[in-house]
Design a protein around this motif. Structure first.
Motif, PDB file in Angstrom:
ATOM      1  N   THR A  60      56.473 150.528 150.079  1.00  0.00           N
ATOM      2  CA  THR A  60      56.454 151.953 149.745  1.00  0.00           C
ATOM      3  C   THR A  60      55.170 152.567 150.278  1.00  0.00           C
ATOM      4  O   THR A  60      54.079 152.248 149.808  1.00  0.00           O
ATOM      5  CB  THR A  60      56.552 152.154 148.220  1.00  0.00           C
ATOM      6  N   THR A  61      55.302 153.442 151.252  1.00  0.00           N
ATOM      7  CA  THR A  61      54.156 154.084 151.892  1.00  0.00           C
ATOM      8  C   THR A  61      54.202 155.599 151.787  1.00  0.00           C
ATOM      9  O   THR A  61      53.276 156.282 152.236  1.00  0.00           O
ATOM     10  CB  THR A  61      54.092 153.694 153.376  1.00  0.00           C
ATOM     11  N   GLY A  68      54.425 159.344 152.437  1.00  0.00           N
ATOM     12  CA  GLY A  68      54.293 160.183 153.633  1.00  0.00           C
ATOM     13  C   GLY A  68      53.241 159.725 154.612  1.00  0.00           C
ATOM     14  O   GLY A  68      52.805 160.520 155.464  1.00  0.00           O
ATOM     15  N   ASP A  81      63.661 162.739 156.949  1.00  0.00           N
ATOM     16  CA  ASP A  81      62.840 161.534 156.819  1.00  0.00           C
ATOM     17  C   ASP A  81      61.513 161.636 157.565  1.00  0.00           C
ATOM     18  O   ASP A  81      60.809 160.643 157.723  1.00  0.00           O
ATOM     19  CB  ASP A  81      63.615 160.294 157.260  1.00  0.00           C
ATOM     20  N   PRO A 137      57.782 162.008 157.749  1.00  0.00           N
ATOM     21  CA  PRO A 137      56.774 161.805 156.701  1.00  0.00           C
ATOM     22  C   PRO A 137      55.977 163.071 156.413  1.00  0.00           C
ATOM     23  O   PRO A 137      55.638 163.841 157.319  1.00  0.00           O
ATOM     24  CB  PRO A 137      55.877 160.707 157.287  1.00  0.00           C
ATOM     25  N   SER A 166      63.385 161.150 152.317  1.00  0.00           N
ATOM     26  CA  SER A 166      62.558 159.948 152.285  1.00  0.00           C
ATOM     27  C   SER A 166      61.192 160.245 152.871  1.00  0.00           C
ATOM     28  O   SER A 166      60.966 161.284 153.499  1.00  0.00           O
ATOM     29  CB  SER A 166      63.229 158.802 153.045  1.00  0.00           C
ATOM     30  N   ASN A 167      60.241 159.310 152.615  1.00  0.00           N
ATOM     31  CA  ASN A 167      58.916 159.317 153.228  1.00  0.00           C
ATOM     32  C   ASN A 167      58.076 160.527 152.785  1.00  0.00           C
ATOM     33  O   ASN A 167      57.594 161.308 153.600  1.00  0.00           O
ATOM     34  CB  ASN A 167      59.026 159.278 154.761  1.00  0.00           C
ATOM     35  N   ASN A 169      61.322 155.734 149.494  1.00  0.00           N
ATOM     36  CA  ASN A 169      59.931 155.732 149.947  1.00  0.00           C
ATOM     37  C   ASN A 169      59.191 156.976 149.475  1.00  0.00           C
ATOM     38  O   ASN A 169      58.756 157.814 150.263  1.00  0.00           O
ATOM     39  CB  ASN A 169      59.850 155.608 151.472  1.00  0.00           C
TER      40      ASN A 169
END
Length: 367
Positions: free
Chosen positions: A48-49, A51, A76, A78, A113-114, A138
Motif C-alpha cells: 500500500t503506497t 498516491g 488510477d 496517483p 485507486s492510488n 491502494n
C-alpha cells in the motif's frame, strides 16, 4: 521509566501555484507519499503506497478533495491530497469527471485507486462527515480527525460510519487518525471503522477510537465472510460499548493496543474468524475477548496480554468469553515482520503516539 520515541515527519512542499474557489492549491508534480511506510496486512497483496509519485494537491474543503480526484488523468493516476481545516457538509459537494465518482455530504473514494489523504498544517477535521471507500484500492488516510458522523438525525453521512469500506476494497492503510463519536446508535451514530463485502488487506495503526457505541466491524452479517487480513496495532480504544473489533470470518492481527472502559464486549471473534491477539493492555473493561451475541464460534490465539481490572461474564448459549483465564483456541501465522512492545509498556506508548496531530510519532521499541 520515561520512554523516548522516534519521530516521523511528513515532508511538506511549500510551493503553491494556483488557488481556486474550491479551496485547491496545486504544488509541483514531484511529491512524497505519506510519512513512513505501511505496516501489517496492508504490506501484503502488492503493498500500500497510496498516491506516492503523484501530484500533491492542497485542499481546504471537501469539494476540493473531490476536485483533486476528478482532475486526474484517470481513476488510477496517483495523487496526494494534503488537507487542512474543517471539512463539513457546507463545503463538500459532488464533483463530476471521468476519473471519479463522488457525492455530496461524504468524502467519496469510489471506483478509484492510488490516493493518499493526509492532514497537514494546523490539522484536518472531518466534522459530521464520513469517509467512504468503495470498490477502491491502494488508499492511505493519515493524520486526520473524523468526528460525530451520524446515520440518523441531522446531518447524516456515510451511514453513520467515521470510515467505512465496502465492495471489493483492497490495500488500505489508516494511520495516526482520531475517530470519535458522542454516543451510540440511539444518539444516531454507528461504527468508527467498518469493513464489509469483500474488503481485505487493511491496517489501522497509531489511532484513537473513542466515545462510541461501536468501535468497528469486519463483515456486515454472519454470511459476509469475504473480508479479512486486517491488522490493528498501537491504537487506543476508549469508552466504547463493543466491537473493538467485531470479526465475522477472516483473519485479524491485533497487537500492542490499549483498551480502556469497554462496557459490553471487546474483540468479538465469531462466525469462523481467527484473531491473533498479542501484547495488548486491557483495562477497566468487560468481556474483552471471546465470541458474543451468537452461537457461531470464532477463534483466537493469545500471547502475553495484560488484563487489568477486567470482568468476565459466565458462559451461555450466545456468550463464550475467553476469560477469566484466556487460552488459545487456534494458531494464526503472520506473513509479515513486526516488532512487539511489552504489554506493560503499551499504555504509555499509545498515549504518546496515537491519534492525529501527534507528530506521527511511533514506538522506538524501548521501555
Amino acid at each position: 521509566m520515561k520512554r523516548s520515541f522516534a519521530l516521523r515527519f511528513h515532508a511538506l512542499l511549500a510551493l503553491m501555484a494556483v488557488a481556486v474557489a474550491t479551496g485547491v492549491v496545486l504544488s509541483t508534480p514531484e511529491a512524497s507519499a505519506a510519512a513512513g511506510s505501511a505496516t501489517g496486512y496492508a504490506t501484503q497483496n502488492g503493498g500500500t503506497t497510496g498516491g506516492a509519485g503523484g501530484q500533491t494537491v492542497r485542499a481546504t474543503t471537501g469539494t476540493a478533495i473531490h476536485a483533486a480526484l476528478c482532475d486526474r488523468a484517470s481513476d488510477d493516476t496517483p495523487v496526494i491530497i494534503e488537507v487542512e481545516g474543517t471539512i463539513n457538509h457546507g463545503n463538500t459537494e459532488k464533483v463530476s469527471g471521468d476519473s471519479c465518482n463522488t457525492a455530496a455530504g461524504v468524502i467519496e473514494l469510489k471506483q478509484i485507486s492510488n490516493v493518499s489523504i493526509i492532514g497537514v498544517g494546523n490539522g484536518a477535521v472531518f466534522d459530521q462527515l464520513g469517509i467512504h471507500i468503495r470498490e477502491a484500492s491502494n488508499i492511505i488516510i493519515q493524520n486526520v480527525t473524523v468526528r460525530n458522523v451520524k446515520k440518523s438525525g441531522s446531518p447524516t453521512s456515510n451511514g453513520g460510519d467515521a470510515i467505512g469500506m465496502e465492495s471489493d476494497v483492497r490495500n488500505v492503510w489508516v494511520d495516526h487518525v482520531t475517530l470519535e463519536a458522542s454516543g451510540g446508535e440511539s444518539e444516531g451514530f454507528d461504527g468508527l471503522f467498518d469493513m464489509k463485502n469483500n474488503t481485505q488487506y487493511v491496517t489501522l495503526s497509531y489511532s484513537i477510537l473513542r466515545n462510541s457505541g461501536r468501535g468497528g466491524l469486519v463483515g456486515s452479517s454472519e454470511s459476509d465472510r469475504s473480508n479479512g487480513f486486517v491488522t490493528y496495532h498501537h491504537n487506543l480504544y476508549e469508552n466504547i460499548d463493543s466491537r473493538t473489533p467485531l470479526l465475522r470470518g477472516g483473519t485479524a492481527h491485533i497487537y500492542n493496543n490499549h483498551y480502556v472502559d469497554l462496557h459490553e464486549s471487546g474483540i468479538n471473534s465469531r462466525a469462523g474468524a481467527s484473531a491473533r491477539v498479542d501484547n495488548n493492555y486491557f483495562q477497566d473493561s468487560k468481556d474483552v475477548l471471546g465470541t458474543f451475541y451468537t452461537d457461531e464460534a470464532g477463534y483466537w490465539q493469545v500471547n502475553d496480554n495484560v488484563f487489568d481490572n477486567v470482568t468476565w461474564s459466565s458462559p451461555g448459549e450466545d456468550t463464550n468469553p475467553a476469560g477469566p483465564d484466556p487460552q488459545s483456541t487456534t494458531t494464526v501465522s503472520i506473513p509479515y515482520s513486526y516488532s512487539l512492545d511489552d504489554a506493560s509498556c503499551v499504555p504509555d506508548v499509545v498515549s504518546e503516539t496515537a491519534g492525529a496531530n501527534t507528530g506521527l510519532r511511533e514506538s522506538d521499541g524501548t521501555c
